[in-house]
Design a protein around this motif. Structure first.
Motif, PDB file in Angstrom:
ATOM      1  N   MET A  61      -2.175  85.899 -15.694  1.00  0.00           N
ATOM      2  CA  MET A  61      -2.367  87.250 -15.166  1.00  0.00           C
ATOM      3  C   MET A  61      -3.731  87.338 -14.490  1.00  0.00           C
ATOM      4  SD  MET A  61      -2.355  90.888 -17.198  1.00  0.00           S
ATOM      5  CE  MET A  61      -0.638  90.737 -17.672  1.00  0.00           C
ATOM      6  N   ASN A  62      -3.734  87.467 -13.193  1.00  0.00           N
ATOM      7  CA  ASN A  62      -4.980  87.562 -12.429  1.00  0.00           C
ATOM      8  C   ASN A  62      -5.133  88.971 -11.868  1.00  0.00           C
ATOM      9  OD1 ASN A  62      -5.319  84.833 -12.916  1.00  0.00           O
ATOM     10  ND2 ASN A  62      -4.481  84.203 -10.939  1.00  0.00           N
ATOM     11  N   LEU A  63      -6.217  89.645 -12.267  1.00  0.00           N
ATOM     12  CA  LEU A  63      -6.384  91.055 -11.924  1.00  0.00           C
ATOM     13  C   LEU A  63      -7.742  91.332 -11.290  1.00  0.00           C
ATOM     14  CD1 LEU A  63      -5.295  92.622 -15.356  1.00  0.00           C
ATOM     15  CD2 LEU A  63      -3.822  92.221 -13.386  1.00  0.00           C
ATOM     16  N   PHE A  64      -7.750  92.300 -10.347  1.00  0.00           N
ATOM     17  CA  PHE A  64      -8.967  92.988  -9.943  1.00  0.00           C
ATOM     18  C   PHE A  64      -8.892  94.378 -10.570  1.00  0.00           C
ATOM     19  CE2 PHE A  64      -9.053  90.762  -5.516  1.00  0.00           C
ATOM     20  CZ  PHE A  64      -9.620  89.634  -6.079  1.00  0.00           C
ATOM     21  N   ILE A  65     -10.022  94.912 -11.044  1.00  0.00           N
ATOM     22  CA  ILE A  65     -10.062  96.303 -11.468  1.00  0.00           C
ATOM     23  C   ILE A  65     -11.057  97.024 -10.574  1.00  0.00           C
ATOM     24  CG2 ILE A  65     -11.782  95.877 -13.302  1.00  0.00           C
ATOM     25  CD1 ILE A  65     -10.298  98.147 -14.877  1.00  0.00           C
ATOM     26  N   MET A  66     -10.617  98.109  -9.951  1.00  0.00           N
ATOM     27  CA  MET A  66     -11.424  98.800  -8.953  1.00  0.00           C
ATOM     28  C   MET A  66     -11.425 100.299  -9.217  1.00  0.00           C
ATOM     29  SD  MET A  66     -10.463  96.601  -5.545  1.00  0.00           S
ATOM     30  CE  MET A  66     -12.102  96.893  -4.879  1.00  0.00           C
ATOM     31  N   GLY A  67     -12.482 100.940  -8.763  1.00  0.00           N
ATOM     32  CA  GLY A  67     -12.621 102.375  -8.925  1.00  0.00           C
ATOM     33  C   GLY A  67     -14.064 102.765  -8.682  1.00  0.00           C
ATOM     34  N   ALA A  68     -14.289 104.018  -8.390  1.00  0.00           N
ATOM     35  CA  ALA A  68     -15.639 104.515  -8.100  1.00  0.00           C
ATOM     36  C   ALA A  68     -16.506 104.491  -9.354  1.00  0.00           C
ATOM     37  CB  ALA A  68     -15.541 105.942  -7.551  1.00  0.00           C
ATOM     38  N   PRO A  69     -17.829 104.618  -9.204  1.00  0.00           N
ATOM     39  CA  PRO A  69     -18.709 104.727 -10.372  1.00  0.00           C
ATOM     40  C   PRO A  69     -18.253 105.882 -11.262  1.00  0.00           C
ATOM     41  CG  PRO A  69     -20.013 104.459  -8.371  1.00  0.00           C
ATOM     42  CD  PRO A  69     -18.592 104.648  -7.929  1.00  0.00           C
ATOM     43  N   GLY A  70     -18.119 105.613 -12.566  1.00  0.00           N
ATOM     44  CA  GLY A  70     -17.689 106.649 -13.496  1.00  0.00           C
ATOM     45  C   GLY A  70     -16.193 106.718 -13.701  1.00  0.00           C
ATOM     46  N   SER A  71     -15.441 105.813 -13.085  1.00  0.00           N
ATOM     47  CA  SER A  71     -13.975 105.866 -13.201  1.00  0.00           C
ATOM     48  C   SER A  71     -13.454 105.223 -14.474  1.00  0.00           C
ATOM     49  CB  SER A  71     -13.319 105.194 -11.987  1.00  0.00           C
ATOM     50  OG  SER A  71     -13.701 103.829 -11.893  1.00  0.00           O
ATOM     51  N   GLY A  72     -14.307 104.483 -15.193  1.00  0.00           N
ATOM     52  CA  GLY A  72     -13.890 103.892 -16.465  1.00  0.00           C
ATOM     53  C   GLY A  72     -13.602 102.407 -16.416  1.00  0.00           C
ATOM     54  N   LYS A  73     -14.088 101.724 -15.384  1.00  0.00           N
ATOM     55  CA  LYS A  73     -13.794 100.292 -15.245  1.00  0.00           C
ATOM     56  C   LYS A  73     -14.267  99.486 -16.458  1.00  0.00           C
ATOM     57  CE  LYS A  73     -15.892  99.604 -11.320  1.00  0.00           C
ATOM     58  NZ  LYS A  73     -16.379 100.978 -11.066  1.00  0.00           N
ATOM     59  N   GLY A  74     -15.480  99.771 -16.931  1.00  0.00           N
ATOM     60  CA  GLY A  74     -16.014  99.027 -18.065  1.00  0.00           C
ATOM     61  C   GLY A  74     -15.193  99.221 -19.320  1.00  0.00           C
ATOM     62  N   THR A  75     -14.812 100.467 -19.581  1.00  0.00           N
ATOM     63  CA  THR A  75     -14.033 100.783 -20.776  1.00  0.00           C
ATOM     64  C   THR A  75     -12.692 100.057 -20.771  1.00  0.00           C
ATOM     65  OG1 THR A  75     -15.045 102.958 -20.953  1.00  0.00           O
ATOM     66  CG2 THR A  75     -12.947 102.650 -22.073  1.00  0.00           C
ATOM     67  N   PHE A  76     -11.986 100.135 -19.654  1.00  0.00           N
ATOM     68  CA  PHE A  76     -10.653  99.535 -19.604  1.00  0.00           C
ATOM     69  C   PHE A  76     -10.707  98.023 -19.426  1.00  0.00           C
ATOM     70  CE2 PHE A  76      -9.738 103.983 -18.762  1.00  0.00           C
ATOM     71  CZ  PHE A  76      -8.740 104.179 -19.707  1.00  0.00           C
ATOM     72  N   SER A  77     -11.764  97.499 -18.853  1.00  0.00           N
ATOM     73  CA  SER A  77     -11.921  96.047 -18.762  1.00  0.00           C
ATOM     74  C   SER A  77     -11.985  95.443 -20.159  1.00  0.00           C
ATOM     75  CB  SER A  77     -13.189  95.688 -17.988  1.00  0.00           C
ATOM     76  OG  SER A  77     -13.056  95.999 -16.624  1.00  0.00           O
ATOM     77  N   SER A  78     -12.725  96.088 -21.043  1.00  0.00           N
ATOM     78  CA  SER A  78     -12.853  95.601 -22.413  1.00  0.00           C
ATOM     79  C   SER A  78     -11.501  95.595 -23.119  1.00  0.00           C
ATOM     80  CB  SER A  78     -13.849  96.477 -23.181  1.00  0.00           C
ATOM     81  OG  SER A  78     -13.976  96.048 -24.514  1.00  0.00           O
ATOM     82  N   ARG A  79     -10.741  96.655 -22.930  1.00  0.00           N
ATOM     83  CA  ARG A  79      -9.420  96.749 -23.570  1.00  0.00           C
ATOM     84  C   ARG A  79      -8.456  95.710 -22.987  1.00  0.00           C
ATOM     85  NH1 ARG A  79      -6.967 101.199 -26.241  1.00  0.00           N
ATOM     86  NH2 ARG A  79      -4.927 100.545 -27.027  1.00  0.00           N
TER      87      ARG A  79
END
Length: 215
Positions: free
Chosen positions: A1-19
């Protein structure tokens, strides 16, 4: 599974990356981590990047692309895939990455785009407060303390980042719109984008993400 996670500052990228890392046992990689690792290990790519960073210059796309690809190619043999956070930042980076990885195990499969209205992003970022003692994070709009500006757990006065202000945020969101939205459109044309309404509670967003990935 190869993913990019994208979104503006404050969109929650860090939180959901960890999960995502924990749930799917994939390698979570950020461009910041890649730079630090290469510089610490004094690799040829790290030395080249450092010459730009020491001058306060942006590392050129071509060099960033090489560092990212080198990292992906050197993941452990038993790796179940990657989650790239903070890359690609520009359409040029995205096109170059596609060209370098087309038909290889490093080709991206899915782009998770966390979509949040700008007015909500403003409240998430400008309202953010952190306890310097225990690390607890609050928000004056969404998660206020019982006593104003005092941590509920250790009664320490809260702090906030110097760049969490309206002027700085306007610049960051403007740069995001200018550089990153074309990347989303690029991958939408390839039917790789999963659009996630990230203006909801955590579990609702996570249910949406996992249902899309599991399908």
């Amino acid at each position: 599974m190869n993913l990019f996670i994208m979104g503006a500052p404050g969109s929650g990228k860090g939180t959901f990356s960890s999960r995502l890392k924990d749930q799917y046992q994939i390698d979570h990689i950020s461009t910041g981590d890649i730079f630090r690792k290469n510089i610490k290990e004094n690799t040829a790519l790290g030395q080249e990047a450092k010459t730009y960073m020491d001058k306060g210059l942006l590392v050129p796309d071509e060099l960033v692309n090489k560092m990212v690809l080198d990292t992906l190619r050197n993941l452990p043999a038993d790796s179940k895939g990657y989650l790239l956070d903070g890359y690609p930042r520009t359409l040029e980076q995205a096109k170059a990455f596609d060209e370098m990885t087309k038909g290889t195990p490093q080709e991206v499969e899915t782009v998770l785009y966390l979509d949040v209205p700008n007015e909500v992003l403003n409240k998430r970022i400008l309202g953010r407060r952190t306890c310097p003692n225990c690390g607890e994070i609050y928000n004056i709009y969404f998660k206020p303390t019982k006593v104003e500006n005092v941590c509920d757990h250790c009664q320490t006065e809260l702090t906030y980042r110097a760049d969490d202000n309206e002027e700085s945020l306007a610049v960051r969101l403007g740069e995001y719109d200018r550089a990153t939205r074309p990347v989303i459109e690029h991958y939408q044309d390839q039917n790789k984008v999963v659009l996630v309404d990230a203006n909801r509670d955590f579990e609702a967003i996570w249910t949406d993400i996992s249902a899309n990935l599991n399908s």
